[in-house]
Design a protein around this motif. Structure first.
Motif, PDB file in Angstrom:
ATOM      1  N   ALA A  54       6.749  -1.060   0.701  1.00  0.00           N
ATOM      2  CA  ALA A  54       6.834   0.320   1.430  1.00  0.00           C
ATOM      3  C   ALA A  54       7.678   1.226   1.200  1.00  0.00           C
ATOM      4  O   ALA A  54       8.345   1.750   2.047  1.00  0.00           O
ATOM      5  CB  ALA A  54       6.735  -0.272   2.979  1.00  0.00           C
ATOM      6  N   LEU A  55       7.908   1.342  -0.109  1.00  0.00           N
ATOM      7  CA  LEU A  55       9.006   2.354  -0.778  1.00  0.00           C
ATOM      8  C   LEU A  55       8.328   3.909  -0.868  1.00  0.00           C
ATOM      9  O   LEU A  55       7.104   3.909  -0.915  1.00  0.00           O
ATOM     10  CB  LEU A  55       9.180   1.976  -1.912  1.00  0.00           C
ATOM     11  N   PRO A  56       9.037   4.754  -0.481  1.00  0.00           N
ATOM     12  CA  PRO A  56       8.593   6.099  -0.763  1.00  0.00           C
ATOM     13  C   PRO A  56       8.116   6.336  -2.082  1.00  0.00           C
ATOM     14  O   PRO A  56       8.408   5.828  -3.277  1.00  0.00           O
ATOM     15  CB  PRO A  56       9.659   7.026  -0.732  1.00  0.00           C
ATOM     16  N   MET A  57       6.865   7.272  -2.057  1.00  0.00           N
ATOM     17  CA  MET A  57       6.040   7.528  -3.436  1.00  0.00           C
ATOM     18  C   MET A  57       7.066   8.118  -4.344  1.00  0.00           C
ATOM     19  O   MET A  57       6.953   7.995  -5.688  1.00  0.00           O
ATOM     20  CB  MET A  57       4.952   8.349  -3.053  1.00  0.00           C
ATOM     21  N   LYS A  58       8.172   8.811  -4.068  1.00  0.00           N
ATOM     22  CA  LYS A  58       9.146   9.344  -4.890  1.00  0.00           C
ATOM     23  C   LYS A  58       9.802   8.262  -5.816  1.00  0.00           C
ATOM     24  O   LYS A  58      10.171   8.330  -6.744  1.00  0.00           O
ATOM     25  CB  LYS A  58      10.036  10.129  -4.256  1.00  0.00           C
ATOM     26  N   ASN A  59       9.785   7.084  -5.319  1.00  0.00           N
ATOM     27  CA  ASN A  59      10.290   5.652  -6.092  1.00  0.00           C
ATOM     28  C   ASN A  59       9.348   5.346  -7.073  1.00  0.00           C
ATOM     29  O   ASN A  59       9.387   4.020  -7.226  1.00  0.00           O
ATOM     30  CB  ASN A  59      11.092   4.866  -5.240  1.00  0.00           C
ATOM     31  N   GLU A  60       8.784   6.222  -7.885  1.00  0.00           N
ATOM     32  CA  GLU A  60       7.720   5.619  -8.758  1.00  0.00           C
ATOM     33  C   GLU A  60       8.318   4.786  -9.785  1.00  0.00           C
ATOM     34  O   GLU A  60       7.781   3.667 -10.138  1.00  0.00           O
ATOM     35  CB  GLU A  60       6.928   6.741  -9.551  1.00  0.00           C
ATOM     36  N   LYS A  61       9.564   5.071 -10.431  1.00  0.00           N
ATOM     37  CA  LYS A  61      10.097   4.252 -11.449  1.00  0.00           C
ATOM     38  C   LYS A  61      10.406   2.917 -10.759  1.00  0.00           C
ATOM     39  O   LYS A  61      10.017   1.660 -11.517  1.00  0.00           O
ATOM     40  CB  LYS A  61      11.189   4.845 -12.104  1.00  0.00           C
ATOM     41  N   GLU A  62      10.860   2.768  -9.415  1.00  0.00           N
ATOM     42  CA  GLU A  62      11.288   1.551  -9.082  1.00  0.00           C
ATOM     43  C   GLU A  62      10.146   0.624  -8.642  1.00  0.00           C
ATOM     44  O   GLU A  62      10.089  -0.694  -8.927  1.00  0.00           O
ATOM     45  CB  GLU A  62      12.062   1.559  -7.986  1.00  0.00           C
ATOM     46  N   ILE A  63       8.965   1.254  -8.283  1.00  0.00           N
ATOM     47  CA  ILE A  63       7.670   0.616  -7.887  1.00  0.00           C
ATOM     48  C   ILE A  63       7.390   0.153  -9.131  1.00  0.00           C
ATOM     49  O   ILE A  63       6.582  -1.399  -9.207  1.00  0.00           O
ATOM     50  CB  ILE A  63       6.824   1.569  -7.329  1.00  0.00           C
ATOM     51  N   LYS A  64       6.952   0.707 -10.387  1.00  0.00           N
ATOM     52  CA  LYS A  64       6.650   0.264 -11.575  1.00  0.00           C
ATOM     53  C   LYS A  64       7.509  -0.853 -12.095  1.00  0.00           C
ATOM     54  O   LYS A  64       6.801  -1.797 -12.585  1.00  0.00           O
ATOM     55  CB  LYS A  64       6.452   1.439 -12.555  1.00  0.00           C
ATOM     56  N   LYS A  65       8.827  -0.936 -12.025  1.00  0.00           N
ATOM     57  CA  LYS A  65       9.576  -2.119 -12.449  1.00  0.00           C
ATOM     58  C   LYS A  65       9.081  -3.186 -11.648  1.00  0.00           C
ATOM     59  O   LYS A  65       9.158  -4.318 -12.051  1.00  0.00           O
ATOM     60  CB  LYS A  65      10.936  -1.477 -12.013  1.00  0.00           C
ATOM     61  N   ILE A  66       9.074  -3.030 -10.445  1.00  0.00           N
ATOM     62  CA  ILE A  66       8.692  -4.213  -9.478  1.00  0.00           C
ATOM     63  C   ILE A  66       7.390  -4.745  -9.733  1.00  0.00           C
ATOM     64  O   ILE A  66       7.056  -6.093 -10.038  1.00  0.00           O
ATOM     65  CB  ILE A  66       8.579  -3.787  -7.815  1.00  0.00           C
ATOM     66  N   MET A  67       6.326  -3.900  -9.862  1.00  0.00           N
ATOM     67  CA  MET A  67       5.066  -4.552 -10.448  1.00  0.00           C
ATOM     68  C   MET A  67       5.263  -5.248 -11.856  1.00  0.00           C
ATOM     69  O   MET A  67       4.309  -6.193 -11.944  1.00  0.00           O
ATOM     70  CB  MET A  67       4.057  -3.102 -10.571  1.00  0.00           C
ATOM     71  N   HIS A  68       5.806  -4.523 -12.671  1.00  0.00           N
ATOM     72  CA  HIS A  68       6.000  -5.173 -14.008  1.00  0.00           C
ATOM     73  C   HIS A  68       6.796  -6.864 -13.993  1.00  0.00           C
ATOM     74  O   HIS A  68       6.228  -7.539 -14.652  1.00  0.00           O
ATOM     75  CB  HIS A  68       6.943  -4.279 -14.918  1.00  0.00           C
ATOM     76  N   GLU A  69       7.664  -6.866 -13.059  1.00  0.00           N
ATOM     77  CA  GLU A  69       8.428  -7.912 -12.841  1.00  0.00           C
ATOM     78  C   GLU A  69       7.368  -9.134 -12.135  1.00  0.00           C
ATOM     79  O   GLU A  69       7.385 -10.281 -12.498  1.00  0.00           O
ATOM     80  CB  GLU A  69       9.794  -8.019 -12.111  1.00  0.00           C
ATOM     81  N   LEU A  70       6.619  -8.580 -11.141  1.00  0.00           N
ATOM     82  CA  LEU A  70       6.098  -9.264 -10.450  1.00  0.00           C
ATOM     83  C   LEU A  70       4.508  -9.833 -11.155  1.00  0.00           C
ATOM     84  O   LEU A  70       3.856 -10.778 -10.547  1.00  0.00           O
ATOM     85  CB  LEU A  70       5.211  -8.628  -9.006  1.00  0.00           C
ATOM     86  N   ALA A  71       4.222  -9.241 -12.408  1.00  0.00           N
ATOM     87  CA  ALA A  71       3.192  -9.555 -13.089  1.00  0.00           C
ATOM     88  C   ALA A  71       3.348 -10.947 -13.564  1.00  0.00           C
ATOM     89  O   ALA A  71       2.385 -11.590 -14.073  1.00  0.00           O
ATOM     90  CB  ALA A  71       2.948  -8.622 -14.242  1.00  0.00           C
ATOM     91  N   ASP A  72       4.585 -11.490 -13.563  1.00  0.00           N
ATOM     92  CA  ASP A  72       4.912 -12.972 -14.025  1.00  0.00           C
ATOM     93  C   ASP A  72       4.866 -13.909 -12.743  1.00  0.00           C
ATOM     94  O   ASP A  72       5.285 -15.118 -12.947  1.00  0.00           O
ATOM     95  CB  ASP A  72       6.209 -12.848 -14.645  1.00  0.00           C
TER      96      ASP A  72
END
Length: 475
Positions: free
Chosen positions: A222-240
């Motif tokens: 539930a992060l703000p859409m402006k936190n795009e880089k942080e969301i991408k980083k979370i998705m990358h880590e959660l892929a594992d």
């Protein structure tokens, strides 16, 4: 081990869906068997054909409306309403097919028997759905078929989601707590909600570690859409991990009309301003308009004839006044009314009627005050240009004027214009001599679109009889 757990839960969802499907089809089939028993008739091949026809139609409609999706997170009312819609439409289509093929007469099924079958399925179908949900909720309360979920982000959407999960433990979604992002903030009032009811579990890095250890089943970002880089980083880590990850869009900061999610050739999209009348809803709305329009036109035909004669004999000019107005999606339509004025304005400038307007014909003021001049619009409804219930259509000149002044004005055209509407029965009809009056009318129009349902339409039609036709603002 986590993969096994997730597969088990997916299997549970499939089993629940299969159980619901078997329940629905069994009730449709055995209800006609019960009908034969009540009527002291044998359960013949003819009865089998009718039952199987209804079952096939019900399944087709269920596929179109995505009726057998997971109802976890949805209210019981919405689920039961979905069943009522699907079965009602299935019954109507079954009757139509049987009428065209002569099946009802051949199979010796009269109107009262078919109506009894309809209500048997309706009652036992809703009861079965309730019992299935009650059983599942009981199992979830004992720890079966539950999921551990967390929320990432101290934001307003996250707070609303947390409140929803806390207030509905029967969903089986066990909110373990939230993880904070240094760049996501919420108001002090919302902070109290989180601190009082939801456990703070740590930072984003801690969330990733917990997810990899297998402690979390589902994560809501539930992060703000402006936190795009942080969301991408979370998705990358959660892929594992094997966690299900959901993105919670910040719809609370947007002026939305009707939102829903869908896929376009496999690409997920979120609709923010759309009509509620899609798929099954559009069919229900059209059937409502056709059936009620035919009934009403038959009932008021003597009134239509009398008013037509009165208009013709009391003033020169045509009986009907046809004015161009915006229909659904802003397309031009011709709206019919009994002529109530000596002028036929339909150009770039249209002057609204005022109280004791000098342009009224001898009976024009009475027709306008009682809304009898609107009755020919039931023909507009029958041919599909209008609906019985919806935002009232305005002259094109007024549309072009107010769309520049009032934000969201044109969104009222996401549904067909109506003979009566939510704004009208709440007193916002007649002359709009100030922008505030028009803004209030638009507010009610958009509220109607957001909350549309068949029951709301029937409520508006019922209230129109008592407070919609005659109103102090009607002239």
């Amino acid at each position: 081990m986590m993969s096994t757990v997730n597969h088990t839960r997916q299997a549970n969802a499939s089993v629940i869906s299969l159980l619901q499907r078997i329940s629905d089809l069994s009730i449709i089939y055995f209800s006609i068997l019960a009908l034969c028993y009540i009527n002291n008739e044998s359960f013949s091949i003819h009865s089998n054909i009718i039952a199987l026809l209804a079952i096939v139609i019900f399944q087709l409609i269920g596929g179109v409306s995505d009726f057998y999706r997971s109802w976890r997170g949805m209210s019981l009312f919405k689920e039961l309403l979905g069943f009522v819609k699907n079965w009602s439409l299935s019954a109507i289509i079954t009757v139509i097919i049987m009428l065209f093929t002569g099946g009802l007469e051949y199979f010796n099924i009269d109107d009262s028997s078919f109506l009894l079958w309809y209500f048997l399925v309706l009652i036992f179908g809703c009861l079965a759905r309730y019992l299935i949900r009650l059983t599942i909720n009981s199992l979830r309360s004992m720890g079966y078929n539950t999921r551990n979920v967390v929320i990432v982000g101290r934001t307003l959407p996250g707070v609303h989601l947390a409140k929803s999960l806390i207030s509905a433990p029967w969903l089986g979604l066990l909110l373990k707590g939230f993880y904070s992002s240094s760049e996501s903030t919420i108001t002090s009032q919302d902070n109290v909600v989180y601190d009082a009811d939801v456990t703070f579990l740590g930072s984003i890095d801690q969330m990733i570690m917990d997810a990899k250890s297998g402690d979390i089943d589902k994560i809501y970002i539930a992060l703000p859409m402006k936190n795009e880089k942080e969301i991408k980083k979370i998705m990358h880590e959660l892929a594992d991990t094997t966690c299900s990850v959901m993105l919670v869009p910040d719809l609370f900061s947007l002026e939305i009309l009707k939102h829903r999610s869908e896929e376009v050739n496999g690409i997920p999209v979120l609709s923010l301003c759309d009509t509620p009348l899609t798929g099954l809803n559009s069919i229900i709305k059209r059937l409502e308009d056709i059936v009620l329009s035919v009934i009403i036109l038959i009932f008021i035909s003597p009134v239509l004839f009398s008013i037509g004669c009165a208009v013709k004999f009391t003033s020169s000019g045509p009986i009907l006044f046809k004015q161009k107005r915006y229909g659904m999606d802003g397309k031009s339509i011709q709206v019919w009314k009994f002529r109530s004025m000596t002028v036929m304005e339909d150009g770039a400038k249209v002057t609204q009627a005022t109280k004791n307007d000098s342009r009224f014909t001898v009976i024009g003021g009475f027709l306008r005050k009682t809304s009898l001049d609107e009755l020919p619009q039931f023909f507009n409804t029958l041919i599909g240009d209008m609906s019985i219930v919806g935002p009232r259509p305005h002259a094109i000149a007024h549309n072009e004027e107010y769309r520049k002044i009032i934000q969201g004005y044109m969104l009222r055209h996401k549904v067909k214009p109506g003979i009566t509407g939510w704004a009208q029965i709440n007193g916002w009809r007649g002359e709009t001599d100030t922008n505030e009056k028009m803004e209030k009318r638009i507010q009610y129009d958009l509220e109607y679109i957001r909350n549309w349902s068949l029951w709301l339409d029937l409520k508006i039609i019922f209230l129109t009889v008592f407070k919609g036709f005659i109103n102090k603002s009607a002239y």
